[in-house]
Enzyme design. Structure first.
Site: not given
Ligand code: PRP
Length: 194
Positions: A55, A111, A115
């Site tokens: 999401k 995106e 991370d």
């Protein structure tokens, strides 16, 4: 970082209790530059297929594509790995990987953040095993290079918004336990509230 069941132990803060890390204006300026760079790269392309990873990327995608002036087809997949935690679970849950045939297409992945790198590493591997695209590039708003997991295959970012430090970030699509995605800027939870 994802929307799951309710977690009553997590205290949600007001916007004035959060530290702004990247302002709305900084994001908009950077998106203009990224949109121009993407448009230039694909200027001779008949059609660009953009795949956003939900999401977290919904806001970045929505704003970025307004600055892209080549014909685009927009597709979505949904992956999750954070649950209510501030750390990747290390295992990627494919929620929806429905995609059209991408054979011989120019594909741009969008995106919000890289991370640990596990999500993108998983998805690029998945995509390449199924689709013989003409090209595959990656646009990422936030890159957290210090956080990369040794388990993630190295990923080359073609269009990168900002490098950020190794702190947990929220806002502009990024969540903590499903909340804060609506902030129009990137923020951090101050240490006294962690
Ligand atoms: C977040 C974010 C990226 C991913 C990055 O998604 O939106 O997709 O984590 O982290 P990584 O590089 O450590 O894999 P999340 O799994 O929280 O799901 P969400 O997008 O639904 O919030």
């Amino acid at each position: 970082m994802t929307n799951t069941a309710e977690s009553p132990s997590i205290k949600m803060l007001r916007q004035d209790q959060l530290d702004t890390v990247i302002s709305k204006e900084q994001i908009d300026q950077r998106l203009k530059e990224m949109g121009a760079a993407i448009s230039e790269t694909y200027k001779d392309t008949e059609k660009l297929v953009i795949i956003a990873i939900l999401k977290g990327s919904f806001m970045f995608l929505a704003d970025l594509i307004r600055y892209i002036d080549v014909p685009c087809q927009i597709e979505f997949v949904r992956l999750a790995s954070y649950g209510n935690s501030k750390k990747s679970s290390g295992s990627i849950r494919p929620v929806d990987l429905t995609l059209p045939n991408l054979a011989n297409e120019d594909v741009l992945l969008v995106e919000d953040i890289i991370d640990s790198g596990l999500t993108l590493s998983f998805f690029i591997d998945y995509l390449q095993s199924l689709h013989k695209t003409k090209s595959l590039r990656l646009a990422v708003l936030l890159d957290k290079p210090e956080a990369r997991s040794p388990k993630a295959a190295p990923v080359a970012i073609d269009f990168s918004g900002f490098n950020v430090g190794n702190e947990f970030l929220i806002g502009y699509g990024l969540d903590y336990a499903g909340f804060y995605r609506n902030l129009p800027y990137i923020a951090a939870i101050p240490p006294e509230h962690q």
